[in-house]
Design a protein around this motif. Structure first.
Motif, PDB file in Angstrom:
ATOM      1  N   SER A   1      22.378  27.000  43.264  1.00  0.00           N
ATOM      2  CA  SER A   1      22.511  27.667  44.520  1.00  0.00           C
ATOM      3  C   SER A   1      23.920  27.955  44.895  1.00  0.00           C
ATOM      4  N   SER A   2      24.981  27.395  43.970  1.00  0.00           N
ATOM      5  CA  SER A   2      26.443  27.658  44.217  1.00  0.00           C
ATOM      6  C   SER A   2      26.936  28.435  43.400  1.00  0.00           C
ATOM      7  N   MET A   3      28.087  29.338  43.771  1.00  0.00           N
ATOM      8  CA  MET A   3      28.788  30.081  42.883  1.00  0.00           C
ATOM      9  C   MET A   3      30.272  30.238  43.030  1.00  0.00           C
ATOM     10  N   GLU A   4      30.992  30.243  41.776  1.00  0.00           N
ATOM     11  CA  GLU A   4      32.471  30.180  42.046  1.00  0.00           C
ATOM     12  C   GLU A   4      33.193  31.725  42.103  1.00  0.00           C
ATOM     13  N   VAL A   5      33.980  31.513  42.955  1.00  0.00           N
ATOM     14  CA  VAL A   5      34.405  33.087  42.997  1.00  0.00           C
ATOM     15  C   VAL A   5      36.044  32.856  42.684  1.00  0.00           C
ATOM     16  N   GLY A   6      36.484  33.657  42.007  1.00  0.00           N
ATOM     17  CA  GLY A   6      37.951  33.998  41.782  1.00  0.00           C
ATOM     18  C   GLY A   6      38.687  34.737  42.568  1.00  0.00           C
ATOM     19  N   ILE A   7      39.839  34.221  43.097  1.00  0.00           N
ATOM     20  CA  ILE A   7      40.362  35.227  44.175  1.00  0.00           C
ATOM     21  C   ILE A   7      42.075  35.419  43.700  1.00  0.00           C
ATOM     22  N   LEU A   8      42.684  36.485  43.572  1.00  0.00           N
ATOM     23  CA  LEU A   8      43.890  36.708  43.302  1.00  0.00           C
ATOM     24  C   LEU A   8      44.285  37.558  44.335  1.00  0.00           C
ATOM     25  N   VAL A   9      45.477  37.076  44.729  1.00  0.00           N
ATOM     26  CA  VAL A   9      46.139  37.360  45.996  1.00  0.00           C
ATOM     27  C   VAL A   9      47.743  38.215  45.707  1.00  0.00           C
ATOM     28  N   SER A  10      47.957  39.305  45.895  1.00  0.00           N
ATOM     29  CA  SER A  10      49.029  39.828  45.450  1.00  0.00           C
ATOM     30  C   SER A  10      49.774  40.622  46.812  1.00  0.00           C
ATOM     31  N   CYS A  11      51.060  40.667  46.582  1.00  0.00           N
ATOM     32  CA  CYS A  11      51.865  41.396  47.574  1.00  0.00           C
ATOM     33  C   CYS A  11      52.279  42.602  46.970  1.00  0.00           C
ATOM     34  N   GLU A  12      52.312  43.871  48.040  1.00  0.00           N
ATOM     35  CA  GLU A  12      52.866  45.200  47.704  1.00  0.00           C
ATOM     36  C   GLU A  12      53.882  45.474  48.691  1.00  0.00           C
ATOM     37  N   ASP A  13      54.923  46.029  47.958  1.00  0.00           N
ATOM     38  CA  ASP A  13      55.970  46.804  48.699  1.00  0.00           C
ATOM     39  C   ASP A  13      55.811  48.343  48.921  1.00  0.00           C
ATOM     40  N   LEU A  14      55.296  48.777  49.832  1.00  0.00           N
ATOM     41  CA  LEU A  14      55.125  50.087  49.830  1.00  0.00           C
ATOM     42  C   LEU A  14      56.416  50.927  49.672  1.00  0.00           C
ATOM     43  N   PHE A  15      57.501  50.641  49.919  1.00  0.00           N
ATOM     44  CA  PHE A  15      58.739  51.597  49.680  1.00  0.00           C
ATOM     45  C   PHE A  15      59.118  51.452  48.130  1.00  0.00           C
ATOM     46  N   SER A  16      58.785  50.295  47.518  1.00  0.00           N
ATOM     47  CA  SER A  16      59.670  50.185  46.096  1.00  0.00           C
ATOM     48  C   SER A  16      58.189  50.583  45.381  1.00  0.00           C
TER      49      SER A  16
END
Ligand code: COA
Ligand code: ADP
Length: 578
Positions: free
Chosen positions: A105-120
């Motif tokens: 009944s359970s699931m593993e979810v992988g999460i990736l967080v990234s940051c983006e600089d819109l100007f560069s």
């Protein structure tokens, strides 16, 4: 704010996977969220608050789990998270979540967080995390989820290792309890009295929250991300009170949601600094829920590590803490033990394999992580899809793989012996002498638990000085987690203070080796033997790879004969003997 430099920038998107019919494949459970960080999401330093980030991570991951489950899901746990960078107002946070594996009944979810600089147009990784979600029970009971079908090499790898991470998660609480009562904490001495030490009670925080509809999903259950955000908030206040400055959160230990809370509940959050180290401090938080006059329900406890950065973004030296008696003293000692465990975990689990030394010191407090590292390294090697067939003789095949300056080989054959029996016979390394002439001697040094054993193995010399070679090997064996999984026997070198190298033997090292055993039918089993060749092992196999000999063939014929001759033993007796 610290942000990534050019060298740290990474390929954050998985390369496109083109199916045979030319279609571009996209994982059906993948969910993406992008948010511009506004002042209302940020702290006084104009950096995104970790609490807000945790809420976004939790909801992105929950949507991925629900896309697969087709029903409402709740957060059961979030593994350790290390934040590599902070994110500033005006920057964009990209969160990508996808299901690695469904269990029952359970699931593993992988999460990736990234940051983006819109100007560069630069992007850099902020953190990755693994969360477990559980499909909400229905009136007829626990939901049985359908399995996912991993398609790309990356998905296959994550699918395979997810089973190992789940194993570690489920024993986490027991392991911590055990380590804190028998492990390093019992060796930690009394707390010294430091001049200018800050009394711990100065950092104590108690705060209450009323769970309102915006904090909950449509099923009225409080979002896991909301609870984590409230916990992070009180932990940050406790950390600030210690140093009268703004702290930066570096690490959150595994969160486990012990029980649900609902709209209308009051959630009491309590935090205090448990201990300070030179440049970091551990803050503990306890969350309890109640309703009306009902008793408090313990719903979560978490430990977070903070630093305080100076103007050059270097961690400042922190004042010592004077713990309160009894519970404070216990937590002070336990924080030291947790720091060691955290370091072991980070070192063993998060390092890229090529950065970990060949042999890692074994001790009971890092056993779980070493055995995880052992099994996952073998699973990763097995999931590679660029193996090249090097030679084949009477259905025993030798494959090679060159990657990251390592040459690995794989020998594959089929035997007419049931898979479970093969697993039992091959996982008892002391019987390997019966089929592998390289094993001159094999002794059990430590039967760590039912599935992990440390052996000392002696083999003939590979160099001309005619000394023997010995290896201290951790053997970790795993039964299949699901029907389609193989049995796994993983081997890697460890060091033990009681078994240091001696002058009469050259000490050899094994980085990653072992077997995967697949049930093809009730009687036919496919066995793959893997070895990531280190200099000590190369001479055994290089003539075979070069096509100059076929020793691998005779060794694996002997293995097949050994398995067939012993196929009728009683599994239960043999298994218990391991
Ligand atoms: N980490 C990951 N998964 C866990 C876990 C943990 N610490 N503890 C239990 N699970 C998994 C089990 O492995 C099982 O998975 P499976 O069905 O795929 O085999 C599943 O959760 C259900 O386990 P079960 O033993 O049937 O139930 P339980 O009594 O242990 O309950 C929860 C587990 C998560 C459902 C329960 O603790 C809960 O309701 N927690 C609160 C969840 C919540 O409300 N979160 C939002 C924030 S308040
Ligand atoms: P433990 O006391 O074993 O650490 P708990 O789950 O009771 O486990 O608490 C987790 C953490 O929460 C503690 O380590 C402590 O830092 C913090 N905490 C618990 N109780 C309080 C309290 N009454 N006041 C302030 N902080 C608390």
């Amino acid at each position: 704010m610290s942000s990534g430099n050019m060298e740290e920038e990474q390929q954050l998107e998985e390369p496109l996977f083109i199916l045979e019919n030319g279609e571009v494949y996209r994982n059906p459970t993948e969910v993406k969220m992008s948010q511009i960080v506004l002042p209302c999401h940020a702290n006084h330093c104009a950096e995104l608050s970790v609490g807000q980030l945790l809420k976004w991570m939790d909801s992105t991951a929950c949507l991925s789990a629900e896309r697969h489950a087709g029903c409402s899901c709740i957060t059961a746990s979030m593994d350790d998270i290390h934040f590599e960078h902070t994110i500033g107002v005006g920057q964009v946070v990209n969160i990508q979540a996808k299901l690695n594996r469904a269990f029952n009944s359970s699931m593993e979810v992988g999460i990736l967080v990234s940051c983006e600089d819109l100007f560069s147009e630069r992007q850099w990784k902020v953190c990755n995390a693994f969360a477990t979600f559980v499909a909400r029970r229905t009136d007829s009971g626990k939901v049985q989820l359908k399995q996912i079908l991993p398609r790309t090499q990356d998905e296959q790898m994550e699918y395979s290792i997810a089973a190992e991470r789940r194993r570690m998660r489920l024993i986490h609480a027991d392991i911590m309890k055990d380590l804190l009562s028998n492990g390093p904490v019992s060796r930690v001495g009394e707390c010294q009295e430091y001049q200018n030490a800050v009394p711990a009670e100065k950092t104590r925080v108690e705060s209450v929250e009323l769970v309102l509809p915006p904090h909950a999903n449509h099923q009225v259950n409080t979002f896991g991300g909301q609870i984590m955000a409230w916990m992070e908030n009180v932990a940050t206040i406790a950390a600030s009170r210690l140093c009268n400055a703004h702290p930066t959160l570096r690490t959150i230990d595994m969160f486990h949601f012990r029980g649900p809370s609902q709209v209308g509940d009051r959630v009491i959050l309590r935090a205090i600094v448990n201990n300070t180290f030179k440049n970091s401090m551990e803050v503990g938080v306890r969350a309890e829920a109640y309703r009306g006059r009902e008793p408090l329900r313990h719903i979560n406890s978490a430990f977070m590590t903070f630093e305080v950065l100076d103007e050059d973004k270097k961690p400042r030296t922190l004042p010592r803490i004077r713990p309160e008696p009894v519970d404070g003293m216990r937590r002070y000692r336990e924080a030291i033990a947790r720091k060691k465990i955290r370091l072991d975990r980070k070192y063993i689990i998060s390092c890229k394999q090529t950065e970990v030394p060949l042999s890692v010191p074994w001790d009971p407090s890092n056993q779980v992580y070493l055995s995880y590292n052992n099994v996952s390294a073998l699973k990763m090697l097995a999931a590679k899809n660029n193996w090249v067939l090097s030679s084949e003789e009477n259905k025993v095949s030798l494959y090679t793989l060159e990657e990251n300056q390592f040459l690995s080989f794989r020998v594959e054959m089929k035997v007419d012996v049931p898979a479970e029996r093969v697993f039992i016979l091959l996982s008892d390394l002391s019987r390997r002498q019966e089929w592998d002439s390289h094993y001159k001697q094999c002794d059990v040094i430590n039967q760590v638990d039912e599935d992990d054993v440390i052996y000392r193995v002696v083999t003939p010399s590979v160099s001309k000085d005619s000394k023997f070679q010995d290896f201290v090997l951790l053997a970790s064996r795993r039964q299949p987690c699901d029907k389609g999984d193989p049995y796994v026997i993983a081997l890697r070198s460890v060091t033990l203070p009681t078994h240091t190298a001696t002058s009469d033997c050259n000490r050899g090292e094994v980085l990653c080796a072992g077997f995967t055993i697949w049930e093809e039918s009730k009687t036919i089993t496919k066995i793959s033997y893997y070895n990531q060749a280190t200099p000590g092992v190369m001479p055994y196999i290089s003539t075979d790879i070069a096509g100059l000999s076929s020793r691998f063939y005779s060794t694996f014929c002997a293995c097949s004969k050994f398995l067939e001759e012993n196929k009728d033993g009683s599994p239960a007796v043999q298994s218990a003997a391991l």
